[in-house]
Design an enzyme around this catalytic site. Structure first.
Site, short mmCIF file in Angstrom:
data_model
loop_
_atom_site.label_atom_id
_atom_site.label_comp_id
_atom_site.label_asym_id
_atom_site.label_seq_id
_atom_site.Cartn_x
_atom_site.Cartn_y
_atom_site.Cartn_z
CG HIS A 18 101.92 71.77 -20.16
ND1 HIS A 18 101.41 70.71 -19.44
CD2 HIS A 18 103.13 72.06 -19.62
CE1 HIS A 18 102.29 70.35 -18.51
NE2 HIS A 18 103.35 71.16 -18.58
N GLY A 69 50.46 86.98 -12.57
CA GLY A 69 49.89 86.91 -13.91
C GLY A 69 49.07 85.66 -14.10
CB ALA A 89 72.17 61.43 -1.41
N GLY A 90 70.51 63.91 -3.65
CA GLY A 90 70.55 64.40 -5.04
C GLY A 90 71.40 65.66 -5.09
CB VAL A 91 71.50 68.41 -7.60
CG1 VAL A 91 72.52 69.45 -7.98
CG2 VAL A 91 71.29 67.45 -8.73
CB VAL A 139 62.62 64.34 -1.80
CG1 VAL A 139 63.23 63.81 -0.52
CG2 VAL A 139 61.38 65.18 -1.50
N GLY A 140 63.53 66.60 -4.56
CA GLY A 140 63.12 66.96 -5.91
C GLY A 140 62.25 68.21 -5.91
CD GLU A 156 68.80 58.99 -2.80
OE1 GLU A 156 68.86 60.21 -2.77
OE2 GLU A 156 67.91 58.36 -3.43
CB ALA A 200 69.50 78.39 -14.26
P1 FAD Z 1 62.07 80.00 -11.63
O1 FAD Z 1 63.47 80.40 -11.47
O2 FAD Z 1 61.45 79.18 -10.56
O3 FAD Z 1 61.25 81.32 -11.84
C1 FAD Z 1 59.87 81.32 -11.96
C2 FAD Z 1 59.39 82.70 -11.61
O4 FAD Z 1 58.01 82.81 -11.95
C3 FAD Z 1 59.48 83.00 -10.12
O5 FAD Z 1 60.15 84.22 -9.94
C4 FAD Z 1 58.04 83.09 -9.67
O6 FAD Z 1 57.81 84.04 -8.63
C5 FAD Z 1 57.36 83.55 -10.95
N1 FAD Z 1 55.93 83.24 -11.03
C6 FAD Z 1 55.33 82.03 -10.88
N2 FAD Z 1 54.00 82.14 -11.09
C7 FAD Z 1 53.78 83.46 -11.39
C8 FAD Z 1 52.63 84.19 -11.73
N3 FAD Z 1 51.42 83.61 -11.81
N4 FAD Z 1 52.76 85.50 -11.97
C9 FAD Z 1 53.97 86.13 -11.89
N5 FAD Z 1 55.10 85.47 -11.59
C10 FAD Z 1 55.01 84.15 -11.35
N6 FAD Z 1 70.10 75.28 -11.67
C11 FAD Z 1 71.26 75.39 -12.34
O7 FAD Z 1 71.27 75.36 -13.57
N7 FAD Z 1 72.45 75.53 -11.68
C12 FAD Z 1 72.50 75.57 -10.33
O8 FAD Z 1 73.59 75.70 -9.77
C13 FAD Z 1 71.30 75.46 -9.60
N8 FAD Z 1 71.31 75.49 -8.26
C14 FAD Z 1 70.13 75.43 -7.58
C15 FAD Z 1 70.17 75.45 -6.19
C16 FAD Z 1 69.00 75.38 -5.46
C17 FAD Z 1 69.06 75.41 -3.95
C18 FAD Z 1 67.76 75.30 -6.15
C19 FAD Z 1 66.47 75.26 -5.38
C20 FAD Z 1 67.71 75.26 -7.52
C21 FAD Z 1 68.89 75.32 -8.26
N9 FAD Z 1 68.92 75.26 -9.65
C22 FAD Z 1 70.10 75.32 -10.32
C23 FAD Z 1 67.67 75.11 -10.42
C24 FAD Z 1 67.26 76.49 -11.01
O9 FAD Z 1 67.09 77.39 -9.96
C25 FAD Z 1 65.98 76.34 -11.81
O10 FAD Z 1 66.14 75.33 -12.78
C26 FAD Z 1 65.65 77.65 -12.52
O11 FAD Z 1 65.49 78.69 -11.60
C27 FAD Z 1 64.38 77.50 -13.35
O12 FAD Z 1 64.10 78.71 -13.98
P2 FAD Z 1 62.60 79.13 -14.36
O13 FAD Z 1 62.71 80.47 -14.98
O14 FAD Z 1 61.97 78.04 -15.13
O15 FAD Z 1 61.83 79.18 -12.98
P1 NAD Z 2 67.13 65.48 -7.14
O1 NAD Z 2 66.15 64.81 -8.00
O2 NAD Z 2 68.46 65.84 -7.66
O3 NAD Z 2 67.41 64.56 -5.86
C1 NAD Z 2 66.40 64.13 -5.01
C2 NAD Z 2 66.87 62.86 -4.33
O4 NAD Z 2 65.95 62.55 -3.32
C3 NAD Z 2 66.91 61.66 -5.28
O5 NAD Z 2 68.16 61.03 -5.19
C4 NAD Z 2 65.79 60.77 -4.77
O6 NAD Z 2 66.04 59.40 -4.93
C5 NAD Z 2 65.73 61.15 -3.31
N1 NAD Z 2 64.44 60.91 -2.68
C6 NAD Z 2 63.21 61.16 -3.19
N2 NAD Z 2 62.26 60.82 -2.28
C7 NAD Z 2 62.93 60.38 -1.17
C8 NAD Z 2 62.52 59.92 0.09
N3 NAD Z 2 61.23 59.84 0.41
N4 NAD Z 2 63.47 59.54 1.00
C9 NAD Z 2 64.80 59.63 0.69
N5 NAD Z 2 65.24 60.06 -0.52
C10 NAD Z 2 64.31 60.44 -1.43
O7 NAD Z 2 66.36 66.73 -6.52
P2 NAD Z 2 66.89 67.94 -5.65
O8 NAD Z 2 68.23 67.66 -5.13
O9 NAD Z 2 65.79 68.26 -4.71
O10 NAD Z 2 67.00 69.09 -6.72
C11 NAD Z 2 65.83 69.51 -7.45
C12 NAD Z 2 66.21 70.06 -8.78
O11 NAD Z 2 66.91 71.27 -8.64
C13 NAD Z 2 67.07 69.10 -9.54
O12 NAD Z 2 66.30 68.56 -10.58
C14 NAD Z 2 68.16 69.92 -10.11
O13 NAD Z 2 68.11 69.91 -11.50
C15 NAD Z 2 67.93 71.35 -9.62
N6 NAD Z 2 69.18 71.80 -8.98
C16 NAD Z 2 70.29 71.92 -9.76
C17 NAD Z 2 71.48 72.29 -9.20
C18 NAD Z 2 72.69 72.39 -10.06
O14 NAD Z 2 72.54 72.45 -11.28
N7 NAD Z 2 73.89 72.43 -9.51
C19 NAD Z 2 71.58 72.53 -7.85
C20 NAD Z 2 70.44 72.37 -7.08
C21 NAD Z 2 69.24 72.02 -7.67
#
Ligand code: FAD
Ligand code: NAD
Length: 479
Positions: free
Chosen positions: A451, A122, A189-191, A277-278, A211, A327
């Site tokens: 409890h 889209g 060493a982030g999430v 790394v984010g 990290e 999410a």
């Molecule tokens: P997304 O989930 O990225 O969805 C965006 C959608 O838009 C995608 O399906 C993409 O294909 C679609 N899209 C993009 N551009 C277009 C276009 N032009 N046309 C049509 N479709 C398009 N968050 C948590 O809260 N808890 C967790 O435990 C957690 N664990 C995670 C673990 C990992 C390994 C990762 C990578 C992320 C995790 N997250 C977690 C983060 C979470 O996945 C995101 O914050 C969340 O998915 C964001 O939702 P969103 O709808 O903004 O984007």
């Molecule tokens: P993050 O921001 O949690 O961690 C990235 C880490 O990488 C930071 O500690 C940062 O200092 C480090 N870093 C950055 N550049 C670096 C470098 N050059 N060398 C070494 N370290 C470096 O990001 P993430 O772990 O990639 O996760 C991305 C996003 O996905 C997060 O913002 C998180 O909200 C979301 N997520 C959420 C969950 C959950 O809710 N359980 C799980 C997975 C991902």
């Protein structure tokens, strides 16, 4: 004539699909465009969260956790299980089944709620038109009174460690390893690093985490972060802080990573390397020329507190806009925006969004850390309680961790709740509800808890805010 909708949502992740369902529930004619195609070539809903994020990572976290519990801890509670081996292929199969069930569920919800699912990419071509390019390249234009962009985010890549086919991977690649890497490197060493590092460490990898920051989990209350670091190191994660990666070289089936730390230049060799790394906002191809939707300096779509972009009638939510990349944050923004479009008043409380890191024990928090509150000039009082003094945690053979409440010293209002413990991700809901209702620490302290339950640790932490914890010998003086 082009099909006309009240709302077109671009992206069917947890932001977009929830916005679409809510809009349809409110009687708006709604379409949702999604371009994600799975390995079988089928368009799938659920975005990052269901396909390569929250859900698959939790499937692997749970299975690997069960494995470690059975292998290392069952004998402590009187269950002899003998030699155990993880079956990686079956774990991956289970993960895929979980994804398929979740993804299929969204399609069913779209049908049940009358959301039109459009397949393809889209693009907003005007404030009232979306062009959809199908997977076959065919283009169609749809009119819409309102447009919601929910295009999500993608992993950040860094020049020293360009991704390769299967040696240097991002989080998606790390969910697909078909065997346990002997030496696994994790950058960041982030999430994600902590969760996926934990998965493979539990299954047998020697995990080294590099990290860049000197502080471990700076966004987490430091009492909780320090306890977490101690527990994760005990599990075998080698977390190197202050380690800046400067380069990498693939040599056959290995990757050599160079980094600098306080001792100078270092080199370490891995069998696989995860770069986490984010994440950065994904807006590529979503905005047509001259539409006028502004981005901020970091590439996020610029929105106000109600997710309105710079163009009336165009909204943006989730990972592609400012704020936590979670999410549930995306979904709540989706609900708010659908409500606003339907003419209702809607607000989002950005101060009460929980965060969880699904390690074992889990780390969960909501609101301000003690450090944040103090640096904002707020005088605070805090109460902490260790799970080692909680009867249910001991009975669960899970005595690690603590619960901490940060309250305003003057008003007693709860500013933040911070937990590291088994099931902290479930326990935190009570902190969120307390904050949503503007509770004081005393409100929680006067609440009757079941409890034995691990929730009682939150109760005790609330009591401890004024020095009244019952099951703690070393407590503050009563007022
Ligand atoms: P997304 O989930 O990225 O969805 C965006 C959608 O838009 C995608 O399906 C993409 O294909 C679609 N899209 C993009 N551009 C277009 C276009 N032009 N046309 C049509 N479709 C398009 N968050 C948590 O809260 N808890 C967790 O435990 C957690 N664990 C995670 C673990 C990992 C390994 C990762 C990578 C992320 C995790 N997250 C977690 C983060 C979470 O996945 C995101 O914050 C969340 O998915 C964001 O939702 P969103 O709808 O903004 O984007
Ligand atoms: P993050 O921001 O949690 O961690 C990235 C880490 O990488 C930071 O500690 C940062 O200092 C480090 N870093 C950055 N550049 C670096 C470098 N050059 N060398 C070494 N370290 C470096 O990001 P993430 O772990 O990639 O996760 C991305 C996003 O996905 C997060 O913002 C998180 O909200 C979301 N997520 C959420 C969950 C959950 O809710 N359980 C799980 C997975 C991902």
């Amino acid at each position: 004539m082009a099909d006309k909708f009240d709302v077109i949502v671009i992206g069917a992740g947890p932001g977009g699909y929830v916005a679409a369902i809510r809009a349809a529930q409110l009687g708006l004619k709604t379409a949702c465009v999604e371009k994600w195609v799975n390995k079988e070539g089928k368009t799938v809903h659920g975005g990052t969260c269901l396909n390569v994020g929250c859900i698959p990572s939790k499937a692997l976290l749970e299975t690997s956790h069960k494995f470690v519990e059975a292998r290392d801890h069952y004998d402590e509670i009187g269950i002899e299980v003998g030699e155990l081996t993880p079956n990686i292929a079956k774990m991956l199969e289970f993960k895929e089944k979980v994804i398929a069930k979740n993804v299929g569920g969204i399609s069913a919800l779209f049908k049940a709620n009358g959301v039109t699912a459009l397949e393809g990419t889209g693009k907003v071509i005007s404030s009232k038109q979306v062009e959809v390019t199908g997977h076959d390249g065919e283009k169609a234009t749809y009119d819409a009174d309102n447009i919601v962009i929910a295009s999500g985010s993608v992993p950040v890549e860094i020049p020293p460690t360009p991704l390769t086919d299967n040696l240097i991977v991002d989080s998606s690649g790390a969910l697909e390893f078909t065997e346990v890497p002997k030496r696994l490197g994790v950058i960041g060493a982030g999430v994600i690093g902590l969760e996926l590092g934990s998965v493979w460490s539990r299954l047998g990898s020697e995990v080294t985490m590099l990290e860049a920051m000197d502080t471990f989990l700076p966004v987490v209350d430091q009492a909780v972060a320090k306890e977490t670091l101690k527990l994760l190191k005990k599990q075998g994660l080698d977390i190197k802080l202050g380690a800046r990666v400067t380069g990498s070289e693939v040599k056959g089936n290995e990757v050599v990573v160079k980094y600098t730390d306080s001792k100078g230049e270092q080199e370490v060799t891995f069998d696989k390397l995860i770069v986490c790394v984010g994440r950065r906002p994904y807006t590529q191809g979503v905005l047509g020329d001259d539409v006028g939707v502004k981005l901020d300096e970091r590439g996020f779509i610029f929105v106000d507190d109600h997710c309105r972009t710079s163009v009336p009638g165009v909204y943006a939510i989730g990972d592609c806009v400012r704020g936590l990349m979670l999410a549930h944050k995306a979904s709540e923004e989706g609900v708010m925006v659908a409500d606003i479009i339907a003419g209702h008043k809607a607000e989002m409380n950005y101060d009460a969004i929980p965060s969880v890191i699904y390690t074992a024990p889990e780390v969960a928090w909501v609101g301000m850390t003690e450090e944040e509150a103090k640096s904002a000039g707020i005088e605070v009082k805090t109460g902490s309680f260790p799970f080692s003094a909680n009867g249910r945690a001991l009975a669960n053979n899970a005595p690690d961790g603590l619960a901490k409440i940060v309250a305003d010293a003057e008003t007693d209002r709860i500013l933040g709740v911070h937990i590291v413990s088994q099931h902290a991700g479930e326990l935190i809901a009570q902190g969120v509800i307390a904050m949503e209702f503007g509770s004081s620490a005393e409100d929680l302290a006067l609440t009757c808890y079941a409890h034995p339950s691990t929730s009682e640790a939150i109760h005790e932490a609330a009591l401890a805010v004024d020095g009244h914890a019952i099951h703690m010998a070393n407590r503050k003086k009563r007022k």
